[in-house]
Design a protein around this motif. Structure first.
Motif, PDB file in Angstrom:
ATOM      1  N   LEU A  48       0.841  -1.198   0.000  1.00 44.39           N
ATOM      2  CA  LEU A  48       0.000   0.000   0.000  1.00 44.39           C
ATOM      3  C   LEU A  48       0.877   1.250   0.000  1.00 44.39           C
ATOM      4  O   LEU A  48       0.609   2.199  -0.742  1.00 44.39           O
ATOM      5  N   SER A  49       1.922   1.248   0.809  1.00 41.84           N
ATOM      6  CA  SER A  49       2.826   2.399   0.866  1.00 41.84           C
ATOM      7  C   SER A  49       3.430   2.696  -0.504  1.00 41.84           C
ATOM      8  O   SER A  49       3.565   3.858  -0.890  1.00 41.84           O
ATOM      9  N   HIS A  50       3.788   1.649  -1.228  1.00 41.58           N
ATOM     10  CA  HIS A  50       4.337   1.832  -2.577  1.00 41.58           C
ATOM     11  C   HIS A  50       3.298   2.488  -3.490  1.00 41.58           C
ATOM     12  O   HIS A  50       3.610   3.458  -4.197  1.00 41.58           O
ATOM     13  N   HIS A  51       2.076   1.969  -3.482  1.00 43.74           N
ATOM     14  CA  HIS A  51       1.022   2.547  -4.315  1.00 43.74           C
ATOM     15  C   HIS A  51       0.774   4.014  -3.951  1.00 43.74           C
ATOM     16  O   HIS A  51       0.628   4.868  -4.828  1.00 43.74           O
ATOM     17  N   MET A  52       0.769   4.306  -2.650  1.00 43.92           N
ATOM     18  CA  MET A  52       0.510   5.671  -2.218  1.00 43.92           C
ATOM     19  C   MET A  52       1.663   6.592  -2.621  1.00 43.92           C
ATOM     20  O   MET A  52       1.451   7.737  -3.018  1.00 43.92           O
ATOM     21  N   LYS A  53       2.878   6.089  -2.570  1.00 48.32           N
ATOM     22  CA  LYS A  53       4.039   6.881  -2.985  1.00 48.32           C
ATOM     23  C   LYS A  53       3.923   7.256  -4.462  1.00 48.32           C
ATOM     24  O   LYS A  53       4.159   8.411  -4.836  1.00 48.32           O
ATOM     25  N   VAL A  54       3.531   6.296  -5.289  1.00 48.25           N
ATOM     26  CA  VAL A  54       3.369   6.566  -6.721  1.00 48.25           C
ATOM     27  C   VAL A  54       2.286   7.623  -6.940  1.00 48.25           C
ATOM     28  O   VAL A  54       2.469   8.563  -7.715  1.00 48.25           O
ATOM     29  N   LEU A  55       1.159   7.490  -6.238  1.00 44.68           N
ATOM     30  CA  LEU A  55       0.061   8.439  -6.401  1.00 44.68           C
ATOM     31  C   LEU A  55       0.422   9.827  -5.874  1.00 44.68           C
ATOM     32  O   LEU A  55      -0.003  10.838  -6.431  1.00 44.68           O
ATOM     33  N   MET A  56       1.235   9.888  -4.838  1.00 48.19           N
ATOM     34  CA  MET A  56       1.657  11.189  -4.302  1.00 48.19           C
ATOM     35  C   MET A  56       2.702  11.833  -5.204  1.00 48.19           C
ATOM     36  O   MET A  56       2.669  13.039  -5.436  1.00 48.19           O
ATOM     37  N   GLU A  57       3.630  11.039  -5.743  1.00 48.68           N
ATOM     38  CA  GLU A  57       4.673  11.585  -6.610  1.00 48.68           C
ATOM     39  C   GLU A  57       4.107  12.200  -7.884  1.00 48.68           C
ATOM     40  O   GLU A  57       4.661  13.155  -8.403  1.00 48.68           O
TER      41      GLU A  57
END
Length: 108
Positions: A48-57
């Motif tokens: 989830l953290s990876h997905h959120m990082k992509v969406l935030m970037e």
């Protein structure tokens, strides 16, 4: 209008993952804690953290920390820009790239 193809291509790449689309759909209802988002998926917190990082970037999601928890929400201004970009490239407008090119080829 600066269409920023590179920036928007990065966003579309982020959107090409079904889990990220589902996350955005969930966030359209309002801010959610990471723990709330995880309830809807069969993956781990690091995923989830990876997905959120992509969406935030790519600027579609914002986050805030409260204690040990991370809370996420849509970045509405960037989301609206993306919608306008997509509408602009799929609609025949006065600033269409083809019209600009044709004017320079046909005039004079």
């Amino acid at each position: 209008m600066n269409k920023s193809y590179e920036v928007n291509a990065k966003i579309f790449k982020a959107l090409s993952d079904p889990s990220r689309l589902k996350i955005l759909d969930m966030l359209s209802c309002g801010e959610k804690c990471a723990c709330e988002l995880l309830e809807y998926f069969d993956f781990t917190q690091p995923t989830l953290s990876h997905h959120m990082k992509v969406l935030m970037e790519c600027g579609l999601v914002k986050s805030r920390k409260e204690g040990l928890w991370s809370y996420y929400c849509l970045d509405n201004s960037n989301s609206n820009r993306l919608v306008l970009f997509l509408m602009n490239i799929l609609t025949d407008t006065d600033d269409c790239i083809c019209k600009k090119k044709n004017k320079s080829n046909c005039e004079g």
